[in-house]
Design an enzyme around this catalytic site. Sequence first.
Site, PDB file in Angstrom:
ATOM      1  N   VAL B  36     120.125  61.216  73.248  1.00 59.21           N
ATOM      2  CA  VAL B  36     119.725  60.991  74.640  1.00 59.21           C
ATOM      3  C   VAL B  36     120.463  61.971  75.547  1.00 59.21           C
ATOM      4  O   VAL B  36     119.865  62.602  76.429  1.00 59.21           O
ATOM      5  CB  VAL B  36     119.994  59.531  75.070  1.00 59.21           C
ATOM      6  CG1 VAL B  36     119.746  59.352  76.562  1.00 59.21           C
ATOM      7  CG2 VAL B  36     119.104  58.582  74.271  1.00 59.21           C
ATOM      8  N   PRO B  56     133.832  62.920  72.196  1.00 61.64           N
ATOM      9  CA  PRO B  56     134.603  63.455  71.066  1.00 61.64           C
ATOM     10  C   PRO B  56     133.731  64.422  70.256  1.00 61.64           C
ATOM     11  O   PRO B  56     132.551  64.132  70.014  1.00 61.64           O
ATOM     12  CB  PRO B  56     134.950  62.208  70.251  1.00 61.64           C
ATOM     13  CG  PRO B  56     134.827  61.069  71.207  1.00 61.64           C
ATOM     14  CD  PRO B  56     133.756  61.449  72.166  1.00 61.64           C
ATOM     15  N   ALA B  58     133.459  65.050  67.264  1.00 59.04           N
ATOM     16  CA  ALA B  58     132.872  64.501  66.044  1.00 59.04           C
ATOM     17  C   ALA B  58     131.554  63.793  66.326  1.00 59.04           C
ATOM     18  O   ALA B  58     130.745  63.584  65.421  1.00 59.04           O
ATOM     19  CB  ALA B  58     133.851  63.533  65.391  1.00 59.04           C
ATOM     20  N   ASP B 119     119.253  53.379  79.317  1.00 57.71           N
ATOM     21  CA  ASP B 119     118.862  52.078  78.774  1.00 57.71           C
ATOM     22  C   ASP B 119     119.380  50.878  79.544  1.00 57.71           C
ATOM     23  O   ASP B 119     119.263  49.749  79.051  1.00 57.71           O
ATOM     24  CB  ASP B 119     119.287  51.941  77.297  1.00 57.71           C
ATOM     25  CG  ASP B 119     118.528  52.902  76.405  1.00 57.71           C
ATOM     26  OD1 ASP B 119     117.342  53.140  76.693  1.00 57.71           O
ATOM     27  OD2 ASP B 119     119.114  53.422  75.443  1.00 57.71           O
TER      28      ASP B 119
END
Lengths: 260, 260
Positions: B36, B56, B58, B119
Amino acid sequence: MAEASSKFPEVQGGGSLIIAWQIKGKRVLVVGGGEVAAGRILHCLNADANVTVVAPAARLNPEVAYRVARQQVTHVDRNFEPADLDGADMVLVAIDDPAASTAIWTLCKQRRIPANIADVPPECDFYFGSVHRDGPLQIMVSTNGKGPRLASLIRRFIADKLPPDTGRAIERVGQLRAELRRVAPLPADGPRRMAWMTKVSDAYPWDEMCGLTDEDIANLLTFFPSGTVPSLDVLKGMRANPDADVTDVFDGSFGFSVGA
Amino acid sequence: MAEASSKFPEVQGGGSLIIAWQIKGKRVLVVGGGEVAAGRILHCLNADANVTVVAPAARLNPEVAYRVARQQVTHVDRNFEPADLDGADMVLVAIDDPAASTAIWTLCKQRRIPANIADVPPECDFYFGSVHRDGPLQIMVSTNGKGPRLASLIRRFIADKLPPDTGRAIERVGQLRAELRRVAPLPADGPRRMAWMTKVSDAYPWDEMCGLTDEDIANLLTFFPSGTVPSLDVLKGMRANPDADVTDVFDGSFGFSVGA
């Protein structure tokens, strides 16, 4: 690396961020009561805003005067004063006075109120475009200032091409989504709800959704637990009176499909 | 009174205020680095924003990581901290942490920063839609939350129907407007400029404008002082090489007209 990069969309600068601003119940201040103000006011009322118009009564154009008389907007019968900004969530200025316009813009920026000064692009947090409306559907055409009249022509071109029941089809999809959320209300059901709605939109051409009845929607929902979606014929066959052909309610747009 | 009222458009509530937000050079903070977020980032880059992504490393999806590697966005390799909001003009949050999302929304509202929490409709100043882009043209389709997938299907339907050179036609009109402003630069010339541009758009089908050359634009401008607009044939005949048929550059879309 160069190979991998090609799979992502290229950035195309020079556009705007087109967004659907939520002003339901918010206070929008419109300064000025001419033709441009009239257009702004209608846009805001269509989005359920509380609109206040500040302008001397003598300068209201017939449409603005009509909205005032119908109490669709609140009218303040004088020129703008800084206190008008108190509590305003958005400010739209459409007056023929560049110095006064700039002063209002400056005040709005001090108070961090989103504002649009008509015809003064540098004094605008946002621009307007030409909007097609059909129930829940809104289509906005912007030429990013290159040709406002063109935007309006393109909007009409699009409106002519859209199937006549597009708005109604969207209502039906919205109804299905809402009822699905009642049937499977847990946040944990979210992914299953989404996956099933995707199957539904893959199974039925979008403009055919408008032909579904309340009964069809209820029948369709019974397939959700199994994660399947019936064909339109099967769904039709489940009606109390299966002989009522689903095509009867389509106004001739049945069979239309995206890209065809 | 009832008679007179019918000439003004009826208010159709339930919509949004669709606007073209100007974020060129503005600071947009994107919290989150998933799919998103990737979509939001592209929208913002297409509108020339300075985008900072806080997430982050990752957790960056491949598209966001690609934009970071290309230095299209600034990356802050950690979770959100309130100081990230300093200097932000807009905040877009797309993380799977409702409590953290709500906390960011609250901070944004305290600071009056426009924000969208993906959302979570009640925690959004604005929603996104599906956008078609062709040069200066942007067309945004919103179903006001009824069917996001439908919005995307309708966007593709519209893109298919538009003449292939629509973006280029708009560029040409923009070029004509810009050069007209050079020829007649005074604010007092405004009404004459507008009246003549209206004549031009009435004289030529909009999609044919893309076929005009720089020479045509220069020739067309010589008609402005007289307030007239030549036919396309006359304009073509003024070329240094009038035999170069204007249809040659139209890719077969010549003759198309609005509503035909």
